[in-house]
Design a protein around this motif. Structure first.
Motif, PDB file in Angstrom:
ATOM      1  N   LYS A   1       3.268  -0.241   4.202  1.00  0.00           N
ATOM      2  CA  LYS A   1       2.426  -1.332   4.785  1.00  0.00           C
ATOM      3  C   LYS A   1       2.688  -1.802   6.291  1.00  0.00           C
ATOM      4  O   LYS A   1       1.807  -1.886   6.999  1.00  0.00           O
ATOM      5  N   LEU A   2       3.952  -1.911   6.587  1.00  0.00           N
ATOM      6  CA  LEU A   2       4.521  -2.178   7.903  1.00  0.00           C
ATOM      7  C   LEU A   2       4.650  -0.916   8.586  1.00  0.00           C
ATOM      8  O   LEU A   2       5.686  -0.189   7.925  1.00  0.00           O
ATOM      9  N   LEU A   3       4.399  -0.416   9.761  1.00  0.00           N
ATOM     10  CA  LEU A   3       4.667   0.415  10.601  1.00  0.00           C
ATOM     11  C   LEU A   3       4.603   1.996   9.636  1.00  0.00           C
ATOM     12  O   LEU A   3       5.345   2.400   9.675  1.00  0.00           O
ATOM     13  N   PRO A   4       3.186   2.115   9.300  1.00  0.00           N
ATOM     14  CA  PRO A   4       3.027   3.123   8.317  1.00  0.00           C
ATOM     15  C   PRO A   4       3.200   4.412   9.119  1.00  0.00           C
ATOM     16  O   PRO A   4       3.285   5.224   8.289  1.00  0.00           O
ATOM     17  N   SER A   5       3.360   4.654  10.346  1.00  0.00           N
ATOM     18  CA  SER A   5       3.829   5.844  10.831  1.00  0.00           C
ATOM     19  C   SER A   5       5.375   6.127  11.396  1.00  0.00           C
ATOM     20  O   SER A   5       5.759   7.071  11.598  1.00  0.00           O
ATOM     21  N   ALA A   6       6.053   4.952  10.703  1.00  0.00           N
ATOM     22  CA  ALA A   6       7.418   5.095  10.815  1.00  0.00           C
ATOM     23  C   ALA A   6       8.177   5.982   9.712  1.00  0.00           C
ATOM     24  O   ALA A   6       7.432   6.235   8.724  1.00  0.00           O
ATOM     25  N   ARG A   7       9.183   6.536  10.128  1.00  0.00           N
ATOM     26  CA  ARG A   7       9.817   7.535   9.228  1.00  0.00           C
ATOM     27  C   ARG A   7      11.011   6.805   8.722  1.00  0.00           C
ATOM     28  O   ARG A   7      11.653   6.042   9.452  1.00  0.00           O
ATOM     29  N   LEU A   8      11.717   6.946   7.484  1.00  0.00           N
ATOM     30  CA  LEU A   8      12.898   6.198   7.349  1.00  0.00           C
ATOM     31  C   LEU A   8      13.510   7.536   6.493  1.00  0.00           C
ATOM     32  O   LEU A   8      13.639   8.359   5.744  1.00  0.00           O
TER      33      LEU A   8
ATOM     34  N   GLU B   1       2.568  -8.372   0.057  1.00  0.00           N
ATOM     35  CA  GLU B   1       2.152  -7.405   1.039  1.00  0.00           C
ATOM     36  C   GLU B   1       2.286  -7.861   2.457  1.00  0.00           C
ATOM     37  O   GLU B   1       1.438  -9.302   2.582  1.00  0.00           O
ATOM     38  N   LEU B   2       2.773  -7.275   3.242  1.00  0.00           N
ATOM     39  CA  LEU B   2       2.790  -7.977   4.629  1.00  0.00           C
ATOM     40  C   LEU B   2       2.278  -6.382   5.477  1.00  0.00           C
ATOM     41  O   LEU B   2       2.890  -5.321   5.539  1.00  0.00           O
ATOM     42  N   THR B   3       1.270  -6.601   6.385  1.00  0.00           N
ATOM     43  CA  THR B   3       0.917  -5.730   7.287  1.00  0.00           C
ATOM     44  C   THR B   3       0.986  -6.126   8.791  1.00  0.00           C
ATOM     45  O   THR B   3       0.707  -5.236   9.797  1.00  0.00           O
ATOM     46  N   ASP B   4       1.044  -7.336   8.977  1.00  0.00           N
ATOM     47  CA  ASP B   4       1.047  -7.933  10.401  1.00  0.00           C
ATOM     48  C   ASP B   4       2.315  -8.138  10.771  1.00  0.00           C
ATOM     49  O   ASP B   4       3.413  -8.547  10.308  1.00  0.00           O
ATOM     50  N   MET B   5       2.585  -7.058  11.946  1.00  0.00           N
ATOM     51  CA  MET B   5       4.121  -6.939  12.331  1.00  0.00           C
ATOM     52  C   MET B   5       4.308  -8.338  13.051  1.00  0.00           C
ATOM     53  O   MET B   5       5.756  -8.575  13.162  1.00  0.00           O
ATOM     54  N   THR B   6       3.723  -9.464  13.397  1.00  0.00           N
ATOM     55  CA  THR B   6       3.801 -10.708  14.004  1.00  0.00           C
ATOM     56  C   THR B   6       4.479 -11.884  12.789  1.00  0.00           C
ATOM     57  O   THR B   6       4.610 -12.751  13.189  1.00  0.00           O
TER      58      THR B   6
END
Length: 291
Positions: free
Chosen positions: A67-74, A46-51
């Motif tokens: 988990k990464l960029l949860p507000s993003a849309r795909l 699991e990865l949540t850190d953008m850096t």
């Protein structure tokens, strides 16, 4: 993820400025079926850190899981072979891209083959087709699969009962369905007297929807975008007055009218002017459509 996006936007992003968490981002992942990454949603960490650095596979699975960029849309694009690479719980909506015209054409071809192919192999026909020029009594041998040339719109075939007229229309349809001839045609509309004796009023779109109801699964009315051939077999049994000069003019595919009005406007070329017509009749009825 931050390094990956910095690399992607390197040509027009100001160096050293990270704005992705504050931005509304849409990712378009095209060609999922070609993706060679394992996309192991269960085992990837699991990865949540953008850096935090990680493999592309880990970045993608965490992006898809939210988990990464949860507000993003795909928006994920895939052929059917790649759909199962992503668990269904991570998909909110499925949109299927269909070629309605191609699917309807293929469905009609399959129906024609299942209806007529075996039957025609058991029949034999010894009559021949001859073309006559209007006003000319000279007979020129022709074949059923090339009755339309680039300038022909309406073809009348006349002959005595049981002379093989219907047989040739069925051979025409089977050859088309097999891909042997007339592949510029999208749909063949073979009409029976039962369909045309209906007193119900239809628009041309609704009538064709009804005709193709068994195979048009999407319900899309695309007929004005198709190259159509109408086969009107046994004109004498249609029971319609065919008042070509008296019926109202009709050009709108959505306008409701009587069956007689639909057919006369079809024959005159007011409705579906690019369509072709093959009219089958016994000799004593063949002049009805020109009165």
């Amino acid at each position: 993820m931050e390094d990956f996006l910095n690399l992607y936007f390197k040509d027009f992003k100001q160096p050293g400025v990270s704005i992705y968490k504050r931005s509304k981002v849409v990712f378009i992942l095209d060609g999922l079926e070609k993706c060679e990454f394992p996309l192991d949603f269960e085992k990837n960490k699991e990865l949540t850190d953008m850096t935090e650095a990680a493999s592309i596979d880990v970045l993608l699975t965490n992006l898809i899981k939210g988990k990464l960029l949860p507000s993003a849309r795909l928006w994920i694009i895939s052929q059917p072979s790649g759909v199962d690479k992503i668990p269904s719980e991570y998909i909110d909506k499925v949109i299927e891209c269909r070629d309605d015209k191609k699917e309807l054409t293929e469905a009609l071809k399959n129906k024609i083959l299942s209806t007529y192919e075996k039957k025609l192999t058991q029949d034999e026909m010894y009559t021949k087709l001859y073309e006559t020029k209007m006003g000319d009594k000279q007979l020129v041998p022709t074949t059923y699969n090339n009755i339309f040339d680039s300038k022909m719109r309406t073809v009348l075939t006349e002959g005595k009962a049981k002379s093989g007229k219907t047989f040739y229309t069925q051979m025409f349809m089977v050859d088309w369905a097999k891909g042997n001839s007339n592949q510029d045609i999208d749909l063949i509309v073979s009409l029976s007297s039962n369909e045309l004796q209906s007193k119900t009023k239809y628009s041309m779109n609704t009538f064709l929807d009804q005709h193709f109801k068994d195979i048009n699964k999407t319900g899309a009315s695309i007929y004005d975008k198709c190259k159509l051939v109408f086969i009107l077999d046994d004109l004498g049994k249609f029971g319609l007055p065919f008042k070509l000069k008296k019926n109202k003019e009709l050009t709108d595919m959505k306008k409701v009218a009587s069956m007689d009005e639909l057919l006369t406007n079809l024959i005159e070329g007011k409705l579906l002017p690019s369509a072709r017509l093959w009219i089958i009749s016994q000799p004593f009825r063949s002049q009805q459509d020109s009165s």
